[in-house]
Enzyme design. Structure first.
Site, mmCIF file in Angstrom:
data_model
loop_
_atom_site.group_PDB
_atom_site.id
_atom_site.type_symbol
_atom_site.label_atom_id
_atom_site.label_comp_id
_atom_site.label_asym_id
_atom_site.label_seq_id
_atom_site.Cartn_x
_atom_site.Cartn_y
_atom_site.Cartn_z
ATOM 1 N N TYR A 165 0.850 -1.197 0.000
ATOM 2 C CA TYR A 165 0.000 0.000 0.000
ATOM 3 C C TYR A 165 0.883 1.244 0.000
ATOM 4 C CZ TYR A 165 -3.763 -3.219 1.445
ATOM 5 O OH TYR A 165 -4.675 -4.257 1.527
ATOM 6 N N SER B 31 -4.957 -14.098 1.948
ATOM 7 C CA SER B 31 -5.989 -13.299 1.281
ATOM 8 C C SER B 31 -6.212 -13.830 -0.129
ATOM 9 C CB SER B 31 -5.580 -11.821 1.220
ATOM 10 O OG SER B 31 -6.548 -11.049 0.543
ATOM 11 N N GLN C 121 -8.793 -13.480 4.140
ATOM 12 C CA GLN C 121 -9.249 -12.123 3.840
ATOM 13 C C GLN C 121 -9.772 -12.043 2.400
ATOM 14 O OE1 GLN C 121 -7.601 -7.534 3.697
ATOM 15 N NE2 GLN C 121 -6.804 -8.866 5.280
ATOM 16 N N TRP D 152 -12.528 -7.672 3.155
ATOM 17 C CA TRP D 152 -12.197 -6.346 2.611
ATOM 18 C C TRP D 152 -13.318 -5.854 1.698
ATOM 19 C CZ3 TRP D 152 -11.126 -5.519 -2.714
ATOM 20 C CH2 TRP D 152 -10.790 -6.636 -3.483
ATOM 21 N N SER D 153 -13.382 -4.557 1.558
ATOM 22 C CA SER D 153 -14.390 -3.877 0.743
ATOM 23 C C SER D 153 -15.826 -4.251 1.135
ATOM 24 C CB SER D 153 -14.156 -4.171 -0.748
ATOM 25 O OG SER D 153 -14.706 -3.166 -1.562
ATOM 26 N N ASN E 272 -19.114 3.875 10.766
ATOM 27 C CA ASN E 272 -18.907 2.454 10.496
ATOM 28 C C ASN E 272 -18.947 1.638 11.787
ATOM 29 O OD1 ASN E 272 -18.619 2.937 7.744
ATOM 30 N ND2 ASN E 272 -16.388 3.072 7.848
#
Length: 332
Positions: free
Chosen positions: A54, A151, A174, A202-203, A291
């Site tokens: 990232y 993931s 993940q 994720w997402s 959230n």
């Protein structure tokens, strides 16, 4: 905030966690990264997920500065390895040399002597799976990671690892998972649950699409994720007219239930016992708190049925290879 046990580990992770994929790798300014991270602590979030790739280390560096100001036992930290970290063709994947190099680089950027969870960001079919497993096990033996995860591995790859090293090798999976991307339910959830492996997804808001802010046939909202070239890299996964129209059908359902769209979408994720945490992104502290409010929200059967009807056949439900994932595996 409620907490769930992560797989077969002794880690208790917050149902809502904070990720750093597009936002903290350069999508937003450093002061906003700090504000969002501190908001997470305020909201009871204790699980922070990042990856070496990232921003080519930028997200890890940012969190190294911020998280190191907090007691190390006050947060659970996860990072990942697999994707290219430079133009060097050898500087990617899951070879033993790469795993050994990248865990040290990640720990240096994160300003810590260990991560709680070290994850294979994808499967590497060019390396014998035995070599990859042994390299990850060595990271744990050296005290540089407490637990391991993966993931977007295929069921074949997951099962092969379990066959070699047993179900205790990994504590987490993940996958991408949301109302719009339900593919992991088909095979991955059941296989992992049978082996004590939790999902950290994720997402879960489909990169913001499930907030309802993107309207069919209308321009992208100013300041939104998809309006930013830096943060719209995976827009094509979830941004389609049919998807946007389905989401608009969910809006009155959420309103009638007295829920915001993010709360509805995240509570829908957390209805599954296989899920330990939903990894959310945020570019403003208010989003973090919004959230976090989904933790503990129960959705009735009638509400879930209304959601299914509104979504129709729009969601991806069949087993689907993730972006950058590769099938197959290699033995030595």
């Amino acid at each position: 905030m409620r907490y769930r046990t992560l797989g077969s580990s002794d880690l208790e992770v917050s149902e809502i966690s904070l990720g750093s994929w597009l936002t903290f790798s350069g999508g937003i300014e450093a002061d906003k990264t700090r504000a969002c991270t501190e908001a997470a602590f305020d909201a009871g979030i204790n699980f922070f997920d990042t990856a070496n790739v990232y921003g080519q280390g930028a997200a890890e560096t940012a969190w190294g500065e911020i998280l190191s100001a907090h007691p190390r036992d006050s947060y659970i930290l996860a990072t990942k390895v697999y994707f290219p970290m430079s133009d060097d063709p050898a500087d990617h994947g899951l070879s033993p040399a790469q795993i050994a190099k990248q865990i040290d680089a990640s720990l240096s950027r994160l300003k810590t002597d260990h991560v709680d969870l070290y994850q294979a960001h994808r499967f590497d079919p060019t390396v014998p799976i035995e070599d990859t497993i042994e390299a990850f096990q060595k990271v744990v033996e050296q005290g540089k990671a407490r637990y391991l995860g993966f993931s977007e591995w295929t069921p074949e790859q997951i099962q092969a690892a379990i066959d070699i090293a047993g179900p205790d090798l990994f504590v987490s999976s993940q996958p991408q998972y949301s109302m719009l991307w339900q593919a992991p339910e088909a095979e991955v959830f059941g296989l992992c649950a049978a082996n004590g492996i939790s999902q950290i997804v994720w997402s879960p808001l489909a990169q913001g699409v499930l907030t309802g802010k993107y309207k069919p046939g209308q321009p992208l909202p100013e300041g939104s994720r998809f309006a930013s070239a830096d943060m719209a890299v995976s827009k094509d996964l979830v941004y389609h007219d049919a998807t946007l129209e389905a989401v608009q059908r969910l809006v009155p359902i959420a309103e009638e239930a007295g829920l915001s769209m993010p709360t509805l979408a995240l509570a829908w994720i957390l209805r599954r016992s296989e899920v330990a945490s939903a990894i959310t992104g945020a570019s403003r502290p208010g989003q973090v708190h919004a959230n976090a409010a989904a933790s503990g929200v129960h959705l009735s059967d009638d509400l879930l049925a209304a959601v299914d009807q509104a979504l129709g056949d729009v969601p991806v439900t069949e087993p689907t290879l993730a972006p950058a994932a590769q099938p197959g595996l290699k033995h030595r």
